[in-house]
Design a protein around this motif. Structure first.
Motif, mmCIF file in Angstrom:
data_model
loop_
_atom_site.group_PDB
_atom_site.id
_atom_site.type_symbol
_atom_site.label_atom_id
_atom_site.label_comp_id
_atom_site.label_asym_id
_atom_site.label_seq_id
_atom_site.Cartn_x
_atom_site.Cartn_y
_atom_site.Cartn_z
ATOM 1 N N LYS A 147 -15.071 6.216 6.491
ATOM 2 C CA LYS A 147 -15.341 6.562 5.090
ATOM 3 C C LYS A 147 -14.066 7.105 4.429
ATOM 4 O O LYS A 147 -13.728 6.753 3.302
ATOM 5 C CB LYS A 147 -16.466 7.603 5.066
ATOM 6 C CG LYS A 147 -16.917 8.036 3.705
ATOM 7 C CD LYS A 147 -17.713 6.967 3.009
ATOM 8 C CE LYS A 147 -18.020 7.292 1.569
ATOM 9 N NZ LYS A 147 -19.100 8.248 1.376
ATOM 10 N N ARG A 148 -13.364 7.953 5.165
ATOM 11 C CA ARG A 148 -12.117 8.537 4.671
ATOM 12 C C ARG A 148 -11.066 7.475 4.365
ATOM 13 O O ARG A 148 -10.227 7.638 3.500
ATOM 14 C CB ARG A 148 -11.495 9.422 5.747
ATOM 15 C CG ARG A 148 -12.159 10.713 5.928
ATOM 16 C CD ARG A 148 -11.522 11.711 5.002
ATOM 17 N NE ARG A 148 -12.002 13.036 5.340
ATOM 18 C CZ ARG A 148 -12.509 13.864 4.477
ATOM 19 N NH1 ARG A 148 -12.597 13.541 3.209
ATOM 20 N NH2 ARG A 148 -12.929 15.050 4.850
ATOM 21 N N ALA A 149 -11.094 6.417 5.163
ATOM 22 C CA ALA A 149 -10.047 5.398 5.048
ATOM 23 C C ALA A 149 -10.281 4.481 3.842
ATOM 24 O O ALA A 149 -9.375 3.773 3.408
ATOM 25 C CB ALA A 149 -10.035 4.569 6.326
ATOM 26 N N ILE A 162 -13.975 0.579 -0.633
ATOM 27 C CA ILE A 162 -13.620 -0.583 0.176
ATOM 28 C C ILE A 162 -12.488 -0.285 1.180
ATOM 29 O O ILE A 162 -11.591 0.505 0.911
ATOM 30 C CB ILE A 162 -13.243 -1.745 -0.798
ATOM 31 C CG1 ILE A 162 -13.009 -3.049 -0.073
ATOM 32 C CG2 ILE A 162 -12.086 -1.392 -1.679
ATOM 33 C CD1 ILE A 162 -12.968 -4.249 -1.042
ATOM 34 N N LEU A 163 -12.580 -0.912 2.328
ATOM 35 C CA LEU A 163 -11.503 -0.923 3.329
ATOM 36 C C LEU A 163 -11.360 -2.376 3.754
ATOM 37 O O LEU A 163 -12.319 -2.980 4.242
ATOM 38 C CB LEU A 163 -11.896 -0.060 4.538
ATOM 39 C CG LEU A 163 -10.998 -0.140 5.767
ATOM 40 C CD1 LEU A 163 -9.596 0.373 5.482
ATOM 41 C CD2 LEU A 163 -11.604 0.674 6.924
ATOM 42 N N THR A 175 -4.432 -8.361 -2.017
ATOM 43 C CA THR A 175 -4.429 -6.896 -2.145
ATOM 44 C C THR A 175 -4.980 -6.276 -0.870
ATOM 45 O O THR A 175 -5.940 -6.798 -0.288
ATOM 46 C CB THR A 175 -5.322 -6.453 -3.335
ATOM 47 O OG1 THR A 175 -4.971 -7.235 -4.474
ATOM 48 C CG2 THR A 175 -5.133 -4.993 -3.652
ATOM 49 N N LEU A 176 -4.369 -5.153 -0.484
ATOM 50 C CA LEU A 176 -4.836 -4.394 0.670
ATOM 51 C C LEU A 176 -5.551 -3.157 0.154
ATOM 52 O O LEU A 176 -5.030 -2.472 -0.728
ATOM 53 C CB LEU A 176 -3.624 -4.000 1.512
ATOM 54 C CG LEU A 176 -3.876 -3.255 2.801
ATOM 55 C CD1 LEU A 176 -4.632 -4.124 3.797
ATOM 56 C CD2 LEU A 176 -2.543 -2.809 3.393
ATOM 57 N N TYR A 177 -6.734 -2.870 0.667
ATOM 58 C CA TYR A 177 -7.510 -1.704 0.223
ATOM 59 C C TYR A 177 -7.695 -0.736 1.383
ATOM 60 O O TYR A 177 -8.297 -1.094 2.396
ATOM 61 C CB TYR A 177 -8.893 -2.141 -0.268
ATOM 62 C CG TYR A 177 -8.870 -3.101 -1.431
ATOM 63 C CD1 TYR A 177 -8.692 -2.637 -2.734
ATOM 64 C CD2 TYR A 177 -9.058 -4.462 -1.221
ATOM 65 C CE1 TYR A 177 -8.698 -3.518 -3.811
ATOM 66 C CE2 TYR A 177 -9.057 -5.353 -2.289
ATOM 67 C CZ TYR A 177 -8.877 -4.869 -3.581
ATOM 68 O OH TYR A 177 -8.880 -5.742 -4.625
ATOM 69 N N GLY A 178 -7.217 0.502 1.208
ATOM 70 C CA GLY A 178 -7.479 1.549 2.187
ATOM 71 C C GLY A 178 -6.529 1.504 3.365
ATOM 72 O O GLY A 178 -5.692 0.604 3.495
ATOM 73 N N ASP A 179 -6.659 2.547 4.213
ATOM 74 C CA ASP A 179 -5.779 2.673 5.374
ATOM 75 C C ASP A 179 -6.495 3.560 6.387
ATOM 76 O O ASP A 179 -6.693 4.760 6.140
ATOM 77 C CB ASP A 179 -4.454 3.317 4.925
ATOM 78 C CG ASP A 179 -3.492 3.560 6.073
ATOM 79 O OD1 ASP A 179 -3.824 3.251 7.233
ATOM 80 O OD2 ASP A 179 -2.394 4.085 5.797
ATOM 81 N N ILE A 197 -7.715 20.654 0.527
ATOM 82 C CA ILE A 197 -6.984 19.679 1.337
ATOM 83 C C ILE A 197 -7.787 19.391 2.604
ATOM 84 O O ILE A 197 -8.148 20.315 3.347
ATOM 85 C CB ILE A 197 -5.600 20.240 1.762
ATOM 86 C CG1 ILE A 197 -4.771 20.695 0.574
ATOM 87 C CG2 ILE A 197 -4.860 19.239 2.641
ATOM 88 C CD1 ILE A 197 -4.164 19.604 -0.254
ATOM 89 N N HIS A 198 -8.069 18.138 2.841
ATOM 90 C CA HIS A 198 -8.661 17.690 4.102
ATOM 91 C C HIS A 198 -7.614 16.844 4.833
ATOM 92 O O HIS A 198 -6.593 16.480 4.254
ATOM 93 C CB HIS A 198 -9.891 16.804 3.852
ATOM 94 C CG HIS A 198 -11.098 17.555 3.419
ATOM 95 N ND1 HIS A 198 -12.292 16.940 3.139
ATOM 96 C CD2 HIS A 198 -11.331 18.886 3.213
ATOM 97 C CE1 HIS A 198 -13.196 17.835 2.789
ATOM 98 N NE2 HIS A 198 -12.641 19.018 2.818
ATOM 99 N N TYR A 199 -7.909 16.520 6.084
ATOM 100 C CA TYR A 199 -7.009 15.635 6.840
ATOM 101 C C TYR A 199 -7.794 14.447 7.371
ATOM 102 O O TYR A 199 -8.878 14.612 7.958
ATOM 103 C CB TYR A 199 -6.357 16.395 8.004
ATOM 104 C CG TYR A 199 -5.366 17.415 7.508
ATOM 105 C CD1 TYR A 199 -4.047 17.059 7.256
ATOM 106 C CD2 TYR A 199 -5.776 18.719 7.231
ATOM 107 C CE1 TYR A 199 -3.141 17.992 6.758
ATOM 108 C CE2 TYR A 199 -4.869 19.650 6.731
ATOM 109 C CZ TYR A 199 -3.562 19.278 6.499
ATOM 110 O OH TYR A 199 -2.676 20.200 5.990
#
Ligand code: SAM
Length: 255
Positions: A147-149, A162-163, A175-179, A197-199
């Motif tokens: 979900k974070r990515a 989207i990822l 196009t590239l979406y997310g990481d 701030i989250h990590y």
């Protein structure tokens, strides 16, 4: 760590808001994460539980009502003030999950949505191990790294979460979406004045920290929303029963 101070200040400033609008009133907490965490805990009557990052105390009280002996702590002084006022039967302390210590040792450490405040789990795991009895259990949840990515993108008239990627018909990248694979600091906003701030870390990095710690993994849970979410929040249910929202680690301290 600068993010720790920023997060503590933000929770201090927004403590009342957290208690009233988030905490157990938040959909992800009430319809996905807390039911799954309580299910993993099972029968806790008479158990000694330490609630790490307990916020304004609601979840510590849930455990208390189920018959556990509960102690809670949180880095935010203002949240702990609220917790002490609301739940005078429970002992609450101000403390940092990476170094808080008590004489008393616990059967279970419970940390709901706290671990993603750390860039890695090493110090959290080693400190929690000290808080636990031999073979004690550590149950903690985070927002799911998948979900974070994902990223939010508006394409035409549609909003995507989207990822992945889009390619042209000749196979070249559009196009590239997310990481997912690169851990990073993330600015998160609960409301305009409530930022923190989250990590993001990968599941592989999380498991590596656990393998290097005093703990072994006894369960790894990716909960779906409850049946009541299906009736109350049908759109969210449709998404969250297919796209992961929460990840829970259930660990045991090695003997
Ligand atoms: C998303 S809230 C979750 C609160 C509560 N566990 C719940 O689920 O309702 C995250 C909590 O972690 C606390 N927190 C963040 N960093 C912490 C740290 N280093 N040590 C202890 N608590 C921390 C925050 O103050 C906040 O109360």
């Amino acid at each position: 760590m600068e993010s720790k101070i920023l997060n503590r200040n933000s929770y201090n400033k927004n403590a009342k808001d957290w208690e009233e609008k988030f905490s157990l009133n938040n959909y992800t907490h009430s319809h996905i994460e807390k039911p799954a965490m309580l299910n993993i805990l099972g029968d806790i009557k008479g158990k000694d539980i330490i609630c790490i990052g307990c916020g304004s105390g609601e979840e510590a009280n849930l455990l208390y009502e189920r018959g556990a002996n509960v102690v809670g702590f949180d880095i935010s002084e203002e949240l702990i003030k609220i917790a002490k006022q609301k739940y005078p039967n429970i002992n609450f302390y101000v403390g940092d999950a990476e170094d808080f210590k008590l004489e008393e040792k616990f059967d279970v450490a419970f940390a709901s949505f706290v671990a993603h405040y750390f860039p890695n789990y090493k110090q959290l795991l080693s400190n929690t191990s000290v808080l636990l009895k031999e073979n004690g259990e550590f149950i903690f949840s985070i927002i799911h790294p998948i979900k974070r990515a994902m990223v939010k993108e508006i394409v035409g008239e549609k909003k995507y979460t989207i990822l992945g990627n889009s390619k042209l018909t000749d196979g070249s990248l559009d196009t590239l979406y997310g990481d997912y694979l690169n851990s990073k600091e993330m600015k998160v906003k609960f409301s305009d004045g409530f930022k923190m701030i989250h990590y993001h870390t990968t599941i592989g990095e999380q498991i590596r920290d656990i393998l290097d710690s005093d703990f072994e993994i006894i369960d790894f849970v990716e909960p779906k929303p409850t049946q009541s979410a299906k009736e109350e929040y049908p759109d969210k249910y449709e998404i969250d029963s297919k796209v992961p929202e929460v990840l829970i680690y259930h660990l045991r301290k090695k003997g």
